[in-house]
Design an enzyme around this catalytic site. Structure first.
Site, mmCIF file in Angstrom:
data_model
loop_
_atom_site.group_PDB
_atom_site.id
_atom_site.type_symbol
_atom_site.label_atom_id
_atom_site.label_comp_id
_atom_site.label_asym_id
_atom_site.label_seq_id
_atom_site.Cartn_x
_atom_site.Cartn_y
_atom_site.Cartn_z
ATOM 1 N N HIS A 154 35.955 -28.680 -49.395
ATOM 2 C CA HIS A 154 34.660 -28.803 -48.701
ATOM 3 C C HIS A 154 33.720 -27.656 -49.028
ATOM 4 O O HIS A 154 32.537 -27.714 -48.704
ATOM 5 C CB HIS A 154 34.886 -28.868 -47.189
ATOM 6 C CG HIS A 154 35.505 -30.158 -46.749
ATOM 7 N ND1 HIS A 154 34.821 -31.120 -46.057
ATOM 8 C CD2 HIS A 154 36.749 -30.654 -46.952
ATOM 9 C CE1 HIS A 154 35.620 -32.155 -45.833
ATOM 10 N NE2 HIS A 154 36.801 -31.888 -46.361
ATOM 11 N N ASP A 362 26.572 -22.874 -50.257
ATOM 12 C CA ASP A 362 27.160 -23.838 -49.328
ATOM 13 C C ASP A 362 27.748 -24.982 -50.134
ATOM 14 O O ASP A 362 27.153 -25.401 -51.130
ATOM 15 C CB ASP A 362 26.067 -24.387 -48.394
ATOM 16 C CG ASP A 362 26.605 -24.732 -47.020
ATOM 17 O OD1 ASP A 362 27.787 -25.100 -46.922
ATOM 18 O OD2 ASP A 362 25.834 -24.646 -46.036
HETATM 19 P P1 ADP Z 1 29.648 -25.963 -42.165
HETATM 20 O O1 ADP Z 1 30.634 -27.013 -42.482
HETATM 21 O O2 ADP Z 1 29.725 -24.783 -43.081
HETATM 22 O O3 ADP Z 1 29.669 -25.526 -40.742
HETATM 23 P P2 ADP Z 1 27.622 -28.085 -42.438
HETATM 24 O O4 ADP Z 1 26.142 -28.003 -42.358
HETATM 25 O O5 ADP Z 1 28.138 -28.858 -43.591
HETATM 26 O O6 ADP Z 1 28.190 -26.584 -42.400
HETATM 27 O O7 ADP Z 1 28.172 -28.808 -41.150
HETATM 28 C C1 ADP Z 1 27.925 -28.306 -39.901
HETATM 29 C C2 ADP Z 1 28.142 -29.410 -38.859
HETATM 30 O O8 ADP Z 1 28.307 -28.819 -37.585
HETATM 31 C C3 ADP Z 1 26.957 -30.345 -38.750
HETATM 32 O O9 ADP Z 1 27.398 -31.637 -38.407
HETATM 33 C C4 ADP Z 1 26.136 -29.723 -37.633
HETATM 34 O O10 ADP Z 1 25.379 -30.651 -36.889
HETATM 35 C C5 ADP Z 1 27.202 -29.115 -36.752
HETATM 36 N N1 ADP Z 1 26.708 -27.838 -36.192
HETATM 37 C C6 ADP Z 1 26.499 -26.688 -36.843
HETATM 38 N N2 ADP Z 1 26.016 -25.746 -36.009
HETATM 39 C C7 ADP Z 1 25.908 -26.327 -34.808
HETATM 40 C C8 ADP Z 1 25.462 -25.873 -33.537
HETATM 41 N N3 ADP Z 1 25.018 -24.626 -33.337
HETATM 42 N N4 ADP Z 1 25.492 -26.752 -32.514
HETATM 43 C C9 ADP Z 1 25.936 -28.017 -32.730
HETATM 44 N N5 ADP Z 1 26.377 -28.493 -33.887
HETATM 45 C C10 ADP Z 1 26.366 -27.666 -34.922
HETATM 46 C C1 G6P Z 2 33.577 -25.278 -42.858
HETATM 47 C C2 G6P Z 2 34.919 -25.413 -43.521
HETATM 48 C C3 G6P Z 2 35.892 -26.136 -42.599
HETATM 49 C C4 G6P Z 2 35.932 -25.459 -41.235
HETATM 50 C C5 G6P Z 2 34.521 -25.329 -40.659
HETATM 51 C C6 G6P Z 2 34.502 -24.589 -39.323
HETATM 52 O O1 G6P Z 2 33.057 -26.546 -42.678
HETATM 53 O O2 G6P Z 2 34.781 -26.105 -44.747
HETATM 54 O O3 G6P Z 2 37.179 -26.178 -43.160
HETATM 55 O O4 G6P Z 2 36.748 -26.193 -40.355
HETATM 56 O O5 G6P Z 2 33.711 -24.631 -41.587
HETATM 57 O O6 G6P Z 2 35.175 -23.353 -39.414
HETATM 58 P P1 G6P Z 2 36.494 -22.988 -38.584
HETATM 59 O O7 G6P Z 2 37.006 -21.742 -39.180
HETATM 60 O O8 G6P Z 2 36.030 -22.861 -37.174
HETATM 61 O O9 G6P Z 2 37.443 -24.138 -38.711
#
Ligand code: ADP
Ligand code: G6P
Length: 466
Positions: A154, A362
């Site tokens: 991911h 990212d």
């Molecule tokens: P990552 O996987 O690195 O966290 P992504 O943008 O791919 O980044 O996915 C983040 C997911 O988590 C999205 O579905 C987003 O809506 C959710 N998310 C991220 N930050 C928040 C937040 N502060 N409150 C609610 N949902 C969140």
């Molecule tokens: C990214 C990573 C995931 C992970 C998520 C939240 O999306 O690709 O593997 O689960 O961040 O991070 P955390 O350490 O809370 O699982």
């Protein structure tokens, strides 16, 4: 039909909200396919032989194990988030190559293999996810598992020279090569993998994404992850989504809203984003009393020191912007350190004129896609997107920026705030089509379709032993 068995470190109850792209995407996939989801319970408990907890969550069976403190610290905080996460996001400067971490990483992968194996049925298809579990297929195969196993990363895969900075990188990549199918978020990541195995492992290119390497054949490709567009559109139209939208519109009727939604992670470029916003205020006084940036940053991995550093930096930047530019009736930045309920996100996105999705690196970034899907096609907002997000390979009609370039990003934000309706509509329509076409179901079907076509191979893994 084969049962789908998904394995990831982080699980989420598919009926509830989660912050983090992986849990959100897998919950959406498993809700439609059913199956088994195996991983860490999120809890710490004493002992080295944890019990597997089984729980039914709608159509999905969740099977989880607790980790003891030592394993959690070495495997999750240490190796996964102190070595692999920074290096894979090109941040060698933040990596802590403590030699003890890798043993914990291997121990937990062995534990997962041991606990998962008895739960498997002969026809199961296994889909393992993310950097925590790179050696899992090799560990399963060492125990005699003959299933077809796919892996999806991911997060980004860095270029070979950066990857090669990890002590034991060859072991790690051999682990990757014991899968039948490897999926990456972007063409760039896929290319980095191909270059690495050619340069470091003399892989033979068999064409069409197939490789002969380490005495086995594997398939690799880019499978950019998408969101469940229908579900997110329905969430936008649902009562809570609409109420949130109307509340925000009312509250900010005289303002132009900008929004950022992220986990509080150094890869997300939050301080850089704040500096660009400050530059906007400095260069364009017409934004005073008008532009408001709502930044929601959910707490994440707070026991890793680089994360507490970024928290302090961000808080101080937000404070100084408000201190220097704020008025009695206008605060330019509204910063919240929390997770927002998923049902409220679409309303927030839809009420915003601009989304700032400006990570330094990212894998994909699902927030960019959620923002596009939540917009009103007749009056859509503008996406300002980092060229270093995997999503930039697909969402080419966003305003692409280099987040390290403060002035350039500030200029793009100003363009976004002033973009004429016609142009906003055209850009949005193209991006929406892309999100619809490459949604989470496309991702799942294309990955599992490709996995089904691979030739399952049964190999021993003598090389895996350190
Ligand atoms: P990552 O996987 O690195 O966290 P992504 O943008 O791919 O980044 O996915 C983040 C997911 O988590 C999205 O579905 C987003 O809506 C959710 N998310 C991220 N930050 C928040 C937040 N502060 N409150 C609610 N949902 C969140
Ligand atoms: C990214 C990573 C995931 C992970 C998520 C939240 O999306 O690709 O593997 O689960 O961040 O991070 P955390 O350490 O809370 O699982």
């Amino acid at each position: 039909m084969s049962r789908l068995v998904v394995v990831s470190n982080r699980l989420a109850d598919p009926r509830k909200t989660a912050a983090g792209g992986l849990a959100v995407a897998l919950a959406e996939v498993l809700n439609s396919t059913g199956g088994l989801w195996f991983g860490w319970s999120g809890k710490i408990a004493e002992g080295t032989d944890p019990q597997v907890h089984i729980q039914q969550a709608g159509p999905v069976k969740l099977a989880t194990v607790d980790l003891n403190q030592e394993d959690h610290d070495a495997y999750y905080l240490g190796y996964s988030n102190g070595v692999l996460w920074p290096v894979f996001h090109y941040r060698l400067d933040l990596a802590d190559f403590d030699a003890g971490y890798i043993a914990g990483y291997r121990r937990v992968n062995q534990l997962f293999a041991r606990k998962l194996l008895p739960l498997l049925q002969p026809d199961d298809i296994l889909w393992i996810h993310d950097y925590h579990l790179i050696p899992l297929a090799a560990e399963l195969r060492a125990l005699g598992c003959k299933h077809r196993i796919g892996f999806f990363l991911h997060i980004p895969l860095p270029p070979p020279l950066i990857l090669a900075a990890i002590p034991g990188h060859d072991w790690l990549v051999k682990g990757l090569c014991s899968y039948d199918l490897l999926g990456f978020q972007s063409q760039a990541d896929h290319e980095h993998f191909c270059r690495y195995i050619q340069a470091e492992a003399h892989a033979q290119d068999l064409g069409e994404g197939r490789w002969r390497v380490f005495n086995r054949t594997l398939q690799a490709g880019a499978f950019p992850i998408g969101i469940d567009v229908q579900e997110f559109a329905a969430l936008t139209a649902a009562t809570e989504g609409r109420e949130m939208y109307e509340r925000m519109k009312r509250e900010y009727s005289r303002r132009k809203l900008l929004v950022g939604v992220d986990r509080l992670d150094y890869s997300k470029g939050l301080p850089q984003r704040m500096r660009a916003f400050r530059e906007l205020l400095k260069q364009h006084p017409e934004t005073h009393n008008s532009a408001v940036l709502i930044q929601i940053a959910s707490p994440s991995r707070e026991d890793v020191s680089a994360y507490s550093d970024i928290l302090h930096e961000l808080e101080s930047l937000c404070g100084s912007i408000n201190g220097n530019y704020g008025e009695l009736d206008w605060m330019p930045v509204r910063y919240m350190h929390r997770t927002v309920a998923r049902a409220r996100l679409p309303g927030l996105y839809r009420a915003s004129r601009v989304a700032l999705v400006t990570p330094l690196r990212d894998g994909m970034n699902l927030v960019a896609k959620e923002f596009v899907v939540a917009q009103d096609p007749e009056d859509p907002g503008v996406l300002v997107l980092s060229r270093f997000a995997g999503a930039a390979e697909q969402l080419k009609e966003a305003l692409l920026v280099n987040p390290y370039d403060t002035e350039g990003t500030a200029g793009a934000i100003q363009l976004a705030l002033q973009m004429p309706l016609e142009e906003r509509r055209a850009r949005h329509q193209a991006m929406l089509e892309n999100c619809r076409r490459y949604d989470v179901h496309w991702w799942c079907d294309s990955f599992l379709g490709a996995l089904a076509k691979t030739q399952a191979e049964e190999t021993g893994t003598p090389w895996l032993r350190l």
